[in-house]
Write a protein that holds these residues in place. Structure first.
Motif, mmCIF file in Angstrom:
data_model
loop_
_atom_site.group_PDB
_atom_site.id
_atom_site.type_symbol
_atom_site.label_atom_id
_atom_site.label_comp_id
_atom_site.label_asym_id
_atom_site.label_seq_id
_atom_site.Cartn_x
_atom_site.Cartn_y
_atom_site.Cartn_z
ATOM 1 N N TYR A 49 0.733 -0.882 -0.041
ATOM 2 C CA TYR A 49 0.267 -0.145 -0.193
ATOM 3 C C TYR A 49 0.613 1.090 0.335
ATOM 4 O O TYR A 49 0.525 2.163 -0.794
ATOM 5 N N ARG A 50 1.780 1.036 0.566
ATOM 6 C CA ARG A 50 2.763 2.377 0.710
ATOM 7 C C ARG A 50 3.615 2.504 -0.738
ATOM 8 O O ARG A 50 3.057 3.608 -0.877
ATOM 9 N N ARG A 51 3.985 1.416 -1.216
ATOM 10 C CA ARG A 51 4.033 1.128 -2.825
ATOM 11 C C ARG A 51 3.370 2.170 -3.559
ATOM 12 O O ARG A 51 3.899 3.128 -4.321
ATOM 13 N N LEU A 56 0.348 10.226 0.116
ATOM 14 C CA LEU A 56 -0.370 9.865 1.111
ATOM 15 C C LEU A 56 0.742 9.281 2.743
ATOM 16 O O LEU A 56 -0.245 9.959 3.892
ATOM 17 N N PHE A 57 1.377 7.831 2.329
ATOM 18 C CA PHE A 57 2.122 7.892 4.239
ATOM 19 C C PHE A 57 3.431 8.543 4.566
ATOM 20 O O PHE A 57 3.414 8.841 5.384
ATOM 21 N N ALA A 58 3.707 9.038 3.190
ATOM 22 C CA ALA A 58 4.197 10.208 3.742
ATOM 23 C C ALA A 58 4.338 11.661 4.342
ATOM 24 O O ALA A 58 4.840 12.228 5.684
ATOM 25 N N GLU A 59 2.566 11.519 4.113
ATOM 26 C CA GLU A 59 2.022 13.086 4.833
ATOM 27 C C GLU A 59 1.512 12.107 5.821
ATOM 28 O O GLU A 59 1.586 13.334 6.930
ATOM 29 N N SER A 132 -9.388 7.713 8.327
ATOM 30 C CA SER A 132 -9.191 8.144 7.595
ATOM 31 C C SER A 132 -9.323 8.200 6.871
ATOM 32 O O SER A 132 -9.099 8.889 5.962
ATOM 33 N N ASN A 133 -7.873 6.895 6.514
ATOM 34 C CA ASN A 133 -7.290 6.816 5.688
ATOM 35 C C ASN A 133 -6.256 5.773 6.071
ATOM 36 O O ASN A 133 -6.366 4.866 6.771
ATOM 37 N N ASP A 134 -5.507 4.842 4.327
ATOM 38 C CA ASP A 134 -5.032 3.867 4.550
ATOM 39 C C ASP A 134 -3.891 3.681 4.980
ATOM 40 O O ASP A 134 -3.539 2.917 6.133
ATOM 41 N N PHE A 138 -3.823 1.636 9.333
ATOM 42 C CA PHE A 138 -2.209 0.361 9.217
ATOM 43 C C PHE A 138 -1.366 0.415 10.464
ATOM 44 O O PHE A 138 -1.022 0.207 11.081
ATOM 45 N N TYR A 139 -2.033 2.020 10.592
ATOM 46 C CA TYR A 139 -1.188 2.530 11.728
ATOM 47 C C TYR A 139 -1.823 2.283 13.278
ATOM 48 O O TYR A 139 -1.121 1.836 14.333
ATOM 49 N N LEU A 140 -2.756 2.525 13.171
ATOM 50 C CA LEU A 140 -3.743 1.928 14.460
ATOM 51 C C LEU A 140 -3.733 0.145 14.422
ATOM 52 O O LEU A 140 -3.966 0.136 15.789
ATOM 53 N N SER A 141 -3.780 -0.078 12.919
ATOM 54 C CA SER A 141 -3.920 -1.166 13.270
ATOM 55 C C SER A 141 -2.687 -2.486 13.733
ATOM 56 O O SER A 141 -2.940 -3.052 14.444
ATOM 57 N N LEU A 142 -1.798 -1.408 13.135
ATOM 58 C CA LEU A 142 -0.358 -2.562 13.601
ATOM 59 C C LEU A 142 -0.162 -2.313 14.814
ATOM 60 O O LEU A 142 0.449 -3.145 15.848
ATOM 61 N N THR A 143 -0.299 -0.761 15.728
ATOM 62 C CA THR A 143 0.490 -0.228 16.766
ATOM 63 C C THR A 143 -0.594 -0.931 17.936
ATOM 64 O O THR A 143 -0.428 -1.693 19.405
#
Length: 202
Positions: A49-51, A56-59, A132-134, A138-143
């Protein structure tokens, strides 16, 4: 000459071949491998997804502060060091020092949970959610998933500490302590990868 050779052979002590030993409980190792596989898939999908959405991921990453995650990394590493010390001290039958190491590992683990909870609450108060967005999904799911694993690790270490009061662990009786240490190291390893991917890599 042949008799001398036989005499020398008999005089030499038999070589001791160390037995192959898997530290801790084998069932826990299967559980650890399963958990690593789950996190591995999670990280792989995150990378895909980051690729696809680098901007979006950088932001999203630009809104992450590195101070607390770095502190959490140090706390988990310190906890792992305490677990190593606990195993070593139980092997030396230093019961009080070993229990103190377990207690200290729980202190470091509690510090991690407090810091992570503070970070997560801040994100929720800012209106960030799974939808919110992808990146934030991922941030919330992983952490949060990792947070729950730290909680489980704390429960396991607390159980070992409680059972150690009656001298259950000692030289040749380390399975429970080694099992707890193996799980804690797994949680630590996953966090190091998560920290590198989600917080550091840009």
């Amino acid at each position: 000459m042949r008799e001398q050779s036989l005499a020398l052979t008999e005089a030499q002590p038999a070589r001791h071949v160390p037995e192959c030993h898997v530290p801790g409980d084998l069932a826990m190792w299967f559980f650890i491998l399963a958990e690593l596989a789950v996190f591995g898939v999670f990280f792989l999908v995150y990378g895909v997804y980051r690729r696809q959405q680098p901007a979006l991921f950088a932001e999203g990453q630009s809104h992450l502060d590195l101070l607390l995650p770095t502190l959490n990394t140090l706390l988990l590493i310190a906890g792992s060091a305490c677990m190593v010390a606990a195993v070593k001290r139980f092997a030396q039958d230093r019961q009080r020092a070993a229990r103190q190491s377990l207690l200290l590992a729980m202190v470091f683990g509690s510090g991690f949970l407090v810091c992570k909870l503070y970070e997560l609450v801040g994100k929720f108060m800012a209106g960030i959610s799974l939808s919110s967005n992808d990146f934030w999904m991922f941030y919330l799911s992983l952490t949060v998933f990792h947070f729950l694993h730290v909680v489980l690790g704390m429960v396991i270490v607390a159980a070992v500490w409680w059972m150690a009061r009656d001298g259950r662990y000692g030289p040749g009786r380390l399975d429970g302590v080694e099992t707890a240490a193996a799980y804690w190291h797994m949680v630590d390893l996953v966090w190091l990868v998560l920290f590198a991917l989600v917080y550091v890599a840009r």
